[in-house]
Design a protein around this motif. Structure first.
Motif, short mmCIF file in Angstrom:
data_model
loop_
_atom_site.label_atom_id
_atom_site.label_comp_id
_atom_site.label_asym_id
_atom_site.label_seq_id
_atom_site.Cartn_x
_atom_site.Cartn_y
_atom_site.Cartn_z
N ALA A 96 0.84 -1.19 0.00
CA ALA A 96 0.00 0.00 0.00
C ALA A 96 0.88 1.25 0.00
N ILE A 97 0.28 2.36 -0.40
CA ILE A 97 0.92 3.68 -0.32
C ILE A 97 0.01 4.53 0.54
N LEU A 98 0.59 5.13 1.60
CA LEU A 98 -0.21 5.90 2.56
C LEU A 98 0.39 7.27 2.79
N THR A 99 -0.45 8.19 3.21
CA THR A 99 -0.01 9.51 3.66
C THR A 99 -0.57 9.73 5.05
N PHE A 100 0.32 10.06 6.00
CA PHE A 100 -0.08 10.30 7.38
C PHE A 100 0.28 11.73 7.78
N PRO A 101 -0.56 12.37 8.60
CA PRO A 101 -0.20 13.70 9.11
C PRO A 101 0.95 13.59 10.11
N VAL A 102 1.83 14.56 10.08
CA VAL A 102 2.97 14.62 10.99
C VAL A 102 2.51 15.31 12.27
N GLN A 103 2.77 14.67 13.41
CA GLN A 103 2.39 15.21 14.70
C GLN A 103 3.63 15.70 15.45
N LYS A 104 3.45 16.72 16.25
CA LYS A 104 4.53 17.21 17.09
C LYS A 104 3.98 17.36 18.49
N GLY A 105 4.22 16.38 19.33
CA GLY A 105 3.64 16.36 20.67
C GLY A 105 2.14 16.20 20.57
N SER A 106 1.42 16.88 21.45
CA SER A 106 -0.04 16.78 21.42
C SER A 106 -0.65 17.84 20.51
N ALA A 107 0.17 18.77 20.08
CA ALA A 107 -0.34 19.83 19.19
C ALA A 107 -0.48 19.30 17.77
N SER A 108 -1.49 19.78 17.09
CA SER A 108 -1.62 19.40 15.69
C SER A 108 -0.63 20.24 14.89
N SER A 109 0.23 19.56 14.16
CA SER A 109 1.21 20.29 13.38
C SER A 109 0.90 20.14 11.91
N GLN A 110 1.57 20.89 11.13
CA GLN A 110 1.30 20.85 9.70
C GLN A 110 2.23 19.89 9.02
N GLY A 111 1.81 19.43 7.88
CA GLY A 111 2.64 18.56 7.08
C GLY A 111 2.15 17.13 7.09
N ALA A 112 2.67 16.38 6.14
CA ALA A 112 2.32 14.97 6.00
C ALA A 112 3.51 14.22 5.45
N ILE A 113 3.55 12.93 5.73
CA ILE A 113 4.61 12.08 5.20
C ILE A 113 3.95 10.98 4.37
N ARG A 114 4.59 10.67 3.24
CA ARG A 114 4.06 9.67 2.31
C ARG A 114 5.05 8.53 2.23
N PHE A 115 4.54 7.30 2.37
CA PHE A 115 5.40 6.13 2.26
C PHE A 115 4.64 4.96 1.67
N SER A 116 5.39 4.05 1.09
CA SER A 116 4.83 2.79 0.61
C SER A 116 5.46 1.67 1.42
N TYR A 117 4.78 0.55 1.46
CA TYR A 117 5.30 -0.58 2.21
C TYR A 117 4.73 -1.87 1.66
N ARG A 118 5.38 -2.97 2.03
CA ARG A 118 4.85 -4.28 1.67
C ARG A 118 5.39 -5.31 2.65
N PHE A 119 4.58 -6.33 2.85
CA PHE A 119 4.95 -7.45 3.71
C PHE A 119 5.25 -8.65 2.83
N GLY A 120 6.29 -9.40 3.18
CA GLY A 120 6.61 -10.62 2.46
C GLY A 120 5.83 -11.80 3.02
N GLU A 121 6.06 -12.95 2.43
CA GLU A 121 5.42 -14.17 2.89
C GLU A 121 5.99 -14.59 4.24
N LYS A 122 5.19 -15.34 4.98
CA LYS A 122 5.62 -15.87 6.27
C LYS A 122 6.61 -17.00 6.02
#
Length: 157
Positions: A113-139
């Protein structure tokens, strides 16, 4: 012992909070997997040109114990820092998400999957987002003797 490979590619971040107008931000990411906060993790190269919109397109590979993949207490933590030459690197923000949640999402979408998550700084809502892709292999099943010989790096079985 059952293990599974996990690859994460940190693609980019955008609209991160700019600290000062005098210097450009030089951002890198540190990735750790686990339940504790003491883990240092692996890091991406520093993006020297992107400032508040860094791009890495950098892949990190991990081997995880299957029990870590199946429990919500195992977290993927991505922390962003801005490199500074004459002082300690400055903390920009972070993203936390359970590995189990990522695994379930990837299983529903064909293994990656490819996801975008908001970047947090402590408990305050901060600006920005990070985008990453990932995959899991077979067991796979790993012999405990081989595991003892390969304790270096990210092998967490």
């Amino acid at each position: 012992m059952e293990c599974r490979t996990f690859e994460i590619t940190l693609i980019s971040a955008n609209n991160l909070e700019q600290f000062t107008r005098l210097c450009r931000m030089k951002v890198y990411a540190r990735v750790s997997i686990g339940g504790g906060t003491e883990e240092k993790g692996k890091r991406t190269p520093t993006d020297w040109h992107g400032a508040s919109n860094p791009a890495w397109n950098f892949t990190l590979k991990h081997t995880l114990n299957e029990s870590m993949v199946q429990h919500y207490n195992t977290m993927l933590v991505v922390k962003l820092f801005s490199h500074r030459r004459l002082a300690c690197d400055r903390y920009v923000g972070e993203v936390h998400t359970p590995i189990k949640q990522l695994f379930d999402l990837a299983a529903a979408s064909g293994g990656s999957a490819i996801l975008t998550f908001p970047v947090q700084k402590g408990s305050a809502s901060s600006q920005g987002a990070i985008r990453f892709s990932y995959r899991f292999g077979e067991k796979v099943t790993i012999d405990k003797m081989l595991l003892a010989e390969s304790v270096a790096g990210w092998t967490q079985c």
